[in-house]
Design an enzyme around this catalytic site. Sequence first.
Site, PDB file in Angstrom:
ATOM      1  N   ARG A  93       0.819  -1.225   0.000  1.00  0.00           N
ATOM      2  CA  ARG A  93       0.000   0.000   0.000  1.00  0.00           C
ATOM      3  C   ARG A  93       0.847   1.268   0.000  1.00  0.00           C
ATOM      4  O   ARG A  93       0.502   2.260   0.646  1.00  0.00           O
ATOM      5  CB  ARG A  93      -0.949   0.038   1.207  1.00  0.00           C
ATOM      6  CG  ARG A  93      -2.039  -0.997   1.171  1.00  0.00           C
ATOM      7  CD  ARG A  93      -3.218  -0.532   0.337  1.00  0.00           C
ATOM      8  NE  ARG A  93      -4.088  -1.646   0.005  1.00  0.00           N
ATOM      9  CZ  ARG A  93      -5.217  -1.938   0.645  1.00  0.00           C
ATOM     10  NH1 ARG A  93      -5.614  -1.173   1.606  1.00  0.00           N
ATOM     11  NH2 ARG A  93      -5.932  -2.973   0.286  1.00  0.00           N
TER      12      ARG A  93
ATOM     13  N   ARG B 260      -3.675   6.593   0.738  1.00  0.00           N
ATOM     14  CA  ARG B 260      -4.223   7.803   1.345  1.00  0.00           C
ATOM     15  C   ARG B 260      -3.258   8.602   2.207  1.00  0.00           C
ATOM     16  O   ARG B 260      -3.550   9.733   2.564  1.00  0.00           O
ATOM     17  CB  ARG B 260      -5.439   7.445   2.192  1.00  0.00           C
ATOM     18  CG  ARG B 260      -6.572   6.943   1.330  1.00  0.00           C
ATOM     19  CD  ARG B 260      -7.885   7.047   2.058  1.00  0.00           C
ATOM     20  NE  ARG B 260      -8.932   6.595   1.177  1.00  0.00           N
ATOM     21  CZ  ARG B 260      -9.859   7.408   0.674  1.00  0.00           C
ATOM     22  NH1 ARG B 260      -9.854   8.683   0.982  1.00  0.00           N
ATOM     23  NH2 ARG B 260     -10.791   6.940  -0.117  1.00  0.00           N
TER      24      ARG B 260
ATOM     25  N   ARG C 276      -8.149  11.229  -5.418  1.00  0.00           N
ATOM     26  CA  ARG C 276      -9.349  10.516  -4.974  1.00  0.00           C
ATOM     27  C   ARG C 276     -10.551  11.440  -4.778  1.00  0.00           C
ATOM     28  O   ARG C 276     -11.678  10.983  -4.744  1.00  0.00           O
ATOM     29  CB  ARG C 276      -9.055   9.705  -3.719  1.00  0.00           C
ATOM     30  CG  ARG C 276      -8.274   8.437  -3.977  1.00  0.00           C
ATOM     31  CD  ARG C 276      -9.119   7.327  -4.626  1.00  0.00           C
ATOM     32  NE  ARG C 276      -9.934   6.637  -3.635  1.00  0.00           N
ATOM     33  CZ  ARG C 276     -11.244   6.754  -3.534  1.00  0.00           C
ATOM     34  NH1 ARG C 276     -11.916   7.529  -4.351  1.00  0.00           N
ATOM     35  NH2 ARG C 276     -11.888   6.094  -2.604  1.00  0.00           N
TER      36      ARG C 276
ATOM     37  N   ASP D 203      -6.514  -3.630  -7.533  1.00  0.00           N
ATOM     38  CA  ASP D 203      -7.071  -4.257  -6.341  1.00  0.00           C
ATOM     39  C   ASP D 203      -7.273  -5.735  -6.632  1.00  0.00           C
ATOM     40  O   ASP D 203      -7.437  -6.122  -7.792  1.00  0.00           O
ATOM     41  CB  ASP D 203      -8.404  -3.613  -5.951  1.00  0.00           C
ATOM     42  CG  ASP D 203      -8.834  -4.044  -4.558  1.00  0.00           C
ATOM     43  OD1 ASP D 203      -8.321  -3.488  -3.577  1.00  0.00           O
ATOM     44  OD2 ASP D 203      -9.655  -4.982  -4.446  1.00  0.00           O
TER      45      ASP D 203
ATOM     46  N   TYR E 245     -13.871 -13.324  -0.061  1.00  0.00           N
ATOM     47  CA  TYR E 245     -14.700 -12.157  -0.424  1.00  0.00           C
ATOM     48  C   TYR E 245     -15.952 -12.592  -1.183  1.00  0.00           C
ATOM     49  O   TYR E 245     -17.036 -12.038  -0.983  1.00  0.00           O
ATOM     50  CB  TYR E 245     -13.901 -11.148  -1.253  1.00  0.00           C
ATOM     51  CG  TYR E 245     -12.959 -10.321  -0.404  1.00  0.00           C
ATOM     52  CD1 TYR E 245     -13.448  -9.301   0.417  1.00  0.00           C
ATOM     53  CD2 TYR E 245     -11.596 -10.563  -0.386  1.00  0.00           C
ATOM     54  CE1 TYR E 245     -12.597  -8.556   1.214  1.00  0.00           C
ATOM     55  CE2 TYR E 245     -10.736  -9.824   0.406  1.00  0.00           C
ATOM     56  CZ  TYR E 245     -11.243  -8.824   1.206  1.00  0.00           C
ATOM     57  OH  TYR E 245     -10.408  -8.090   2.006  1.00  0.00           O
TER      58      TYR E 245
HETATM   59  O1  1CP Z   1       0.173   0.438  -3.433  1.00  0.00           O
HETATM   60  C1  1CP Z   1      -0.351  -0.699  -3.409  1.00  0.00           C
HETATM   61  O2  1CP Z   1      -0.101  -1.526  -2.522  1.00  0.00           O
HETATM   62  C2  1CP Z   1      -1.235  -1.114  -4.566  1.00  0.00           C
HETATM   63  C3  1CP Z   1      -2.620  -0.999  -4.298  1.00  0.00           C
HETATM   64  C4  1CP Z   1      -3.501  -2.101  -3.753  1.00  0.00           C
HETATM   65  C5  1CP Z   1      -3.252  -3.449  -3.452  1.00  0.00           C
HETATM   66  C6  1CP Z   1      -1.950  -4.221  -3.536  1.00  0.00           C
HETATM   67  C7  1CP Z   1      -4.864  -1.845  -3.495  1.00  0.00           C
HETATM   68  C8  1CP Z   1      -5.573  -0.561  -3.704  1.00  0.00           C
HETATM   69  N1  1CP Z   1      -5.448  -3.032  -3.112  1.00  0.00           N
HETATM   70  C9  1CP Z   1      -4.485  -4.015  -3.042  1.00  0.00           C
HETATM   71  C10 1CP Z   1      -4.668  -5.440  -2.702  1.00  0.00           C
HETATM   72  C11 1CP Z   1      -5.780  -5.804  -1.785  1.00  0.00           C
HETATM   73  N2  1CP Z   1      -7.091  -5.381  -1.829  1.00  0.00           N
HETATM   74  C12 1CP Z   1      -5.670  -6.765  -0.741  1.00  0.00           C
HETATM   75  C13 1CP Z   1      -4.417  -7.522  -0.417  1.00  0.00           C
HETATM   76  C14 1CP Z   1      -3.474  -6.705   0.378  1.00  0.00           C
HETATM   77  C15 1CP Z   1      -3.913  -6.430   1.809  1.00  0.00           C
HETATM   78  O3  1CP Z   1      -4.090  -7.388   2.562  1.00  0.00           O
HETATM   79  O4  1CP Z   1      -4.019  -5.231   2.145  1.00  0.00           O
HETATM   80  C16 1CP Z   1      -6.917  -6.878  -0.125  1.00  0.00           C
HETATM   81  C17 1CP Z   1      -7.279  -7.767   1.039  1.00  0.00           C
HETATM   82  C18 1CP Z   1      -7.806  -6.013  -0.824  1.00  0.00           C
HETATM   83  C19 1CP Z   1      -9.247  -5.807  -0.565  1.00  0.00           C
HETATM   84  C20 1CP Z   1      -9.501  -4.389  -0.210  1.00  0.00           C
HETATM   85  N3  1CP Z   1      -9.633  -3.403  -1.133  1.00  0.00           N
HETATM   86  C21 1CP Z   1      -9.567  -3.804   1.077  1.00  0.00           C
HETATM   87  C22 1CP Z   1      -9.437  -4.572   2.401  1.00  0.00           C
HETATM   88  C23 1CP Z   1     -10.781  -4.842   3.000  1.00  0.00           C
HETATM   89  C24 1CP Z   1     -10.717  -5.841   4.152  1.00  0.00           C
HETATM   90  O5  1CP Z   1     -11.178  -6.977   3.965  1.00  0.00           O
HETATM   91  O6  1CP Z   1     -10.174  -5.467   5.220  1.00  0.00           O
HETATM   92  C25 1CP Z   1      -9.777  -2.436   0.901  1.00  0.00           C
HETATM   93  C26 1CP Z   1      -9.928  -1.390   1.967  1.00  0.00           C
HETATM   94  C27 1CP Z   1      -9.821  -2.186  -0.507  1.00  0.00           C
HETATM   95  C28 1CP Z   1      -9.916  -0.877  -1.204  1.00  0.00           C
HETATM   96  C29 1CP Z   1      -8.605  -0.375  -1.639  1.00  0.00           C
HETATM   97  N4  1CP Z   1      -7.792  -0.996  -2.552  1.00  0.00           N
HETATM   98  C30 1CP Z   1      -6.669  -0.251  -2.765  1.00  0.00           C
HETATM   99  C31 1CP Z   1      -6.769   0.920  -1.925  1.00  0.00           C
HETATM  100  C32 1CP Z   1      -5.737   2.022  -1.866  1.00  0.00           C
HETATM  101  C33 1CP Z   1      -7.979   0.820  -1.229  1.00  0.00           C
HETATM  102  C34 1CP Z   1      -8.537   1.806  -0.218  1.00  0.00           C
HETATM  103  C35 1CP Z   1      -9.449   2.801  -0.856  1.00  0.00           C
HETATM  104  C36 1CP Z   1      -8.745   4.081  -1.201  1.00  0.00           C
HETATM  105  O7  1CP Z   1      -7.828   4.512  -0.476  1.00  0.00           O
HETATM  106  O8  1CP Z   1      -9.062   4.750  -2.164  1.00  0.00           O
END
Ligand code: 1CP
Length: 337
Positions: free
Chosen positions: A23, A27, A36, A72, A147
């Site tokens: 990540r 944000r 965003r 994602d 999911y």
């Molecule tokens: O910079 C990076 O790391 C690339 C961006 C990235 C990655 C690798 C995003 C963007 N998502 C992911 C993978 C991802 N998505 C995982 C595996 C990594 C981890 O464990 O964190 C998982 C479980 C998700 C599912 C997901 N998407 C969640 C987690 C929900 C939960 O079950 O707790 C969330 C909050 C999202 C939305 C999301 N995806 C990415 C971002 C930056 C966000 C947050 C929204 C935003 O900030 O705009």
Amino acid sequence: MNDRFLKACRGEPTDTVPVWFMRQAGRYQAEYRMLRQRYELLDLIHDPDLCCQVTTLPVEQLGVDAAILFSDIMVPLGPMGVSYRIQEGVGPVLERPFRTADDIAQLRPLNGTQGLDFVPVAIQKICQQLSAPLIGFSGAPFTLASYLIEGGPSRLYVATKRMLWAEPKLWARLMDRLSEMVAAYATIQVQAGVHAIQLFDSWAGALSRQDFDRAVKPYLVSLVQELMRLHVPLLYFSVGAGHLMESLADIPLDVIGVDWRHPLGEMRRRAGGRTLQGNLDPVVLLAPWETIEDSAAEVLRQGQGGGHIFNLGHGVLPATDPVNLRRLVDFVHHQGA
Ligand code: 1CP
């Protein structure tokens, strides 16, 4: 090209410890928050120019040794027929959870890059700009299944566990479908130019060793054997999965990610000589710099004695000060040399 990260993946010596952050695009960055305000998360992912901008920014700002494609884990499920949205402050939410044989029969296999054309375009663009490797990624079958079955984030994975125990045939079909998708999706990314693939099995740690070995590992083993044909390093990450380390160690992964709960030194003894990635507690980055430095020094010390890629134990938190991340990268490069 900066090849520290790839060398460490392959277990080769490096001039210093490579570092990147899960990540690292997100944000905590003012630039990301501004984007965003104008675009939804999925818009950033679907637009190759925006995706390229967001992916490359942390490399320029922090000096990390690798970029990770901004996307994602849910993205390739769209073209399989899964209808979901990313809900603010929650994560992926499905219109309807997948619970029955009919639900699973509706999952379509990927058809080439159909519905995913933006992925190779973004990857090519990013690779032209970057002087560091680009990590592609996919959710791993179990975490994706969780999911689909729960319909969103979960704490106890009750419906997922119920399916794997009570409906083994249904579970097998779902895991087969998802494994096929992951192989196809990783292939698209590697053909477009990514230098490594990380499998995010974030929630596999919710399973006992016995259930992991019986209901998840066989699919991972076949998948990894398939992915080895792509000839790029394979990384695997899960949260709270220390109890699975011996089991993971006999899967031919190049790198195993470790969360902050498990000291790297102990994990190294159990990981069969594999390069380890991790594992500073992301919350430590909210502490005063002296605490960050102490904790990072301990991670580096624990990481000695084998391949180590410095990372956090999970993703960067939105409240993190980017100045601390920049200092941390410099500290790792300096101390790790
Ligand atoms: O910079 C990076 O790391 C690339 C961006 C990235 C990655 C690798 C995003 C963007 N998502 C992911 C993978 C991802 N998505 C995982 C595996 C990594 C981890 O464990 O964190 C998982 C479980 C998700 C599912 C997901 N998407 C969640 C987690 C929900 C939960 O079950 O707790 C969330 C909050 C999202 C939305 C999301 N995806 C990415 C971002 C930056 C966000 C947050 C929204 C935003 O900030 O705009």
